[in-house]
Design a protein around this motif. Structure first.
Motif, PDB file in Angstrom:
ATOM      1  N   LEU A   1      68.618 -36.462 -18.922  1.00 29.56           N
ATOM      2  CA  LEU A   1      69.232 -37.743 -18.588  1.00 29.56           C
ATOM      3  C   LEU A   1      68.174 -38.825 -18.383  1.00 29.56           C
ATOM      4  N   TYR A   2      67.054 -38.470 -17.725  1.00 25.97           N
ATOM      5  CA  TYR A   2      65.943 -39.433 -17.606  1.00 25.97           C
ATOM      6  C   TYR A   2      65.524 -39.920 -18.995  1.00 25.97           C
TER       7      TYR A   2
ATOM      8  N   MET B   1      65.557 -29.912 -12.961  1.00 25.02           N
ATOM      9  CA  MET B   1      66.590 -29.281 -13.778  1.00 25.02           C
ATOM     10  C   MET B   1      66.566 -29.871 -15.177  1.00 25.02           C
TER      11      MET B   1
ATOM     12  N   GLN C   1      68.899 -30.588 -17.293  1.00 26.98           N
ATOM     13  CA  GLN C   1      69.872 -31.639 -17.578  1.00 26.98           C
ATOM     14  C   GLN C   1      69.461 -32.964 -16.948  1.00 26.98           C
ATOM     15  N   THR C   2      68.774 -32.894 -15.774  1.00 29.54           N
ATOM     16  CA  THR C   2      68.288 -34.118 -15.138  1.00 29.54           C
ATOM     17  C   THR C   2      67.177 -34.743 -15.980  1.00 29.54           C
ATOM     18  N   GLU C   3      66.250 -33.915 -16.457  1.00 25.87           N
ATOM     19  CA  GLU C   3      65.157 -34.423 -17.293  1.00 25.87           C
ATOM     20  C   GLU C   3      65.692 -35.020 -18.585  1.00 25.87           C
TER      21      GLU C   3
ATOM     22  N   ASN D   1      57.280 -35.764 -11.085  1.00 23.59           N
ATOM     23  CA  ASN D   1      57.693 -34.526 -10.413  1.00 23.59           C
ATOM     24  C   ASN D   1      56.513 -33.825  -9.742  1.00 23.59           C
TER      25      ASN D   1
ATOM     26  N   LEU E   1      63.933 -43.183  -9.440  1.00 24.09           N
ATOM     27  CA  LEU E   1      64.182 -43.716 -10.785  1.00 24.09           C
ATOM     28  C   LEU E   1      63.452 -45.040 -10.986  1.00 24.09           C
TER      29      LEU E   1
ATOM     30  N   PRO F   1      67.111 -40.805  -4.783  1.00 25.89           N
ATOM     31  CA  PRO F   1      67.092 -40.677  -6.248  1.00 25.89           C
ATOM     32  C   PRO F   1      66.971 -42.016  -6.971  1.00 25.89           C
TER      33      PRO F   1
END
Length: 427
Positions: A7-8, A1, A3-5, A22, A410, A406
């Motif tokens: 945040l990373y 997603m 927004q997840t990328e 991924n 990370l 998760p």
């Protein structure tokens, strides 16, 4: 997603690293599904043991003093015995770590003139002083207990001829380390351990076979105690504590052996009757309850790490496709700078002490400097995301843990990010 990328990236991991991760993850869906099936079986096994032993809220009550009549402690030991399919168990906060549990078994069972034998090469480094390989006050060697080992074959398999040649009339206790420790060798499946025990007892039926089960609990649907081990031991701040146990260790096995261990832990004549649980029972029970799922999260992280670093050309053990028998993943980085960068990345991904920069130091019990990354809620808990390694050739780092998948993901991505930053890896 997206927004997840994003945040990373805000957490310091470049898009190229996330994209690479991924791609690897997408190839592991079937593997992860198999881990989830094992977790489901083990979860049901634990719940059934708790139900059959009538765990109730009274088991979580605080007990202090001598600990006479500590219901929670006594019920928990019955639950462990059922989970590990053994007649008895000893589960105590007074057993501070895996090394303590192993040393307790050695010291309780062995007598002057007896011999301790390892058929899987030298045990983990912290046992050197317990055994007397390195001189230490109170070692087995000081009490006239000898030690022998049969080294593994170059491929990491058991050398049955050497094992048969090494055993003798004084061999009393056989110690089998399931996990690799700081050795670049395979960890062993429950089936392999069963075959080894069967061979050993074929030579000497009365010998006691003990398995150091650390890092292996709930990885498979069976435990070594179900294939002939007389005693299995481990730490509660690894797999069976589920990330909640603040301290503790367990021994599960034959009643006579548990009685010996309990008498050595407390005092002859007192045994299991004393030893207050203090305020640990709630976390011990709930930790065991969630241990199968937590272990599966750690397994996913280990396989993800194996595939990431194998794809980049680094030697990994186990490799990306091998069956898993513990939660530890070894990655041989080949340089001290690589080991440091990996561990610093793991630390930077932690929820606790993320700002700390790990450095090698002369940790007690080891023969070289060791670097450790562990931003854990419980210090030293290696079911939480962690990595460590001795600063000596071949410069391998050992990654384990992750209470959630998760977070494990990370951590691995951040370890790779740090290697890229320092120019040690090019994507």
């Amino acid at each position: 997603m997206p927004q997840t990328e994003k945040l990373y990236e805000e957490m310091g991991i470049r898009p190229e690293v996330v994209s690479f991760g991924n791609q690897i993850e997408a190839q592991l869906k079937e593997r992860f599904s198999a881990f989830d099936e094992t977790a489901e079986y083990n979860q049901l096994k634990v719940i059934r043991a708790m139900q059959e032993n009538e765990v109730d809220t009274a088991c979580f009550s605080y007990a202090s003093g001598y600990g006479y009549g500590d219901r929670g402690r006594d019920v928990l030991e019955c639950v462990y015995a059922d989970v590990f399919q053994t007649p008895d168990a000893l589960v105590r906060p007074q057993i501070s770590c895996g090394t303590t549990a192993i040393a307790l078994a050695y010291q309780a069972i062995l007598r002057p003139g007896d011999e301790l034998f390892s058929p899987v090469g030298k045990p983990y480094d912290t046992l050197d002083e317990v055994i007397g390989i390195r001189p230490a006050a109170g070692s087995l060697r000081e009490y006239g207990i000898s030690y022998a080992q049969a080294d593994l074959k170059p491929d990491g398999s058991f050398d049955y001829d050497a094992i048969a040649a090494s055993m003798n009339a004084h061999t009393k206790l056989v110690t089998i380390q399931r996990s690799k420790g700081y050795a670049v060798r395979p960890s062993y499946s429950v089936a392999q351990i069963g075959e080894l025990i069967s061979f050993i007892k074929g030579i000497k039926p009365d010998v006691i076979c003990m398995v150091d089960n650390c890092y292996g609990e709930f990885v498979e649907t069976m435990e070594p105690s179900e294939v002939g081990a007389d005693l299995v031991v481990g730490s509660l701040i690894k797999n069976p504590g589920g990330g909640l146990a603040p301290i503790g260790g367990y021994l599960a096995g034959r009643e006579d052996l548990i009685e010996l261990c309990a008498s050595h832990l407390t005092a002859p004549g007192l045994g299991k009757e004393v030893g207050a649980s203090l305020d640990t029972m709630h976390s011990f029970f709930q930790g065991l309850f969630q241990a199968p799922v937590v272990t599966t999260s750690a397994l996913k992280g280990a396989v993800f790490a194996a595939n990431i670093y194998e794809t980049l050309g680094y030697p990994v053990l186990p490799n990306g496709t091998e069956e898993r028998h513990d939660i530890i993943q070894a990655v041989t980085l080949g340089t001290p700078e690589g080991v440091e960068a990996f561990c610093q990345g793991i630390q930077a991904a932690s929820p606790v002490d993320a700002y700390v920069v790990p450095e090698p130091w002369p940790m007690p019990g080891y023969d070289s400097d060791v670097i450790m990354a562990s931003g854990a809620f419980i210090p030293g808990s290696s079911i939480e995301l962690s990595a460590d390694g001795p600063m000596k050739p071949p410069y391998a780092v050992y990654f384990q843990g992750g209470l959630t998948w998760p977070h494990a993901k990370l951590g691995i991505l951040m370890s790779l990010e740090y290697l890229v930053r320092k120019g040690l890896v090019t994507l």
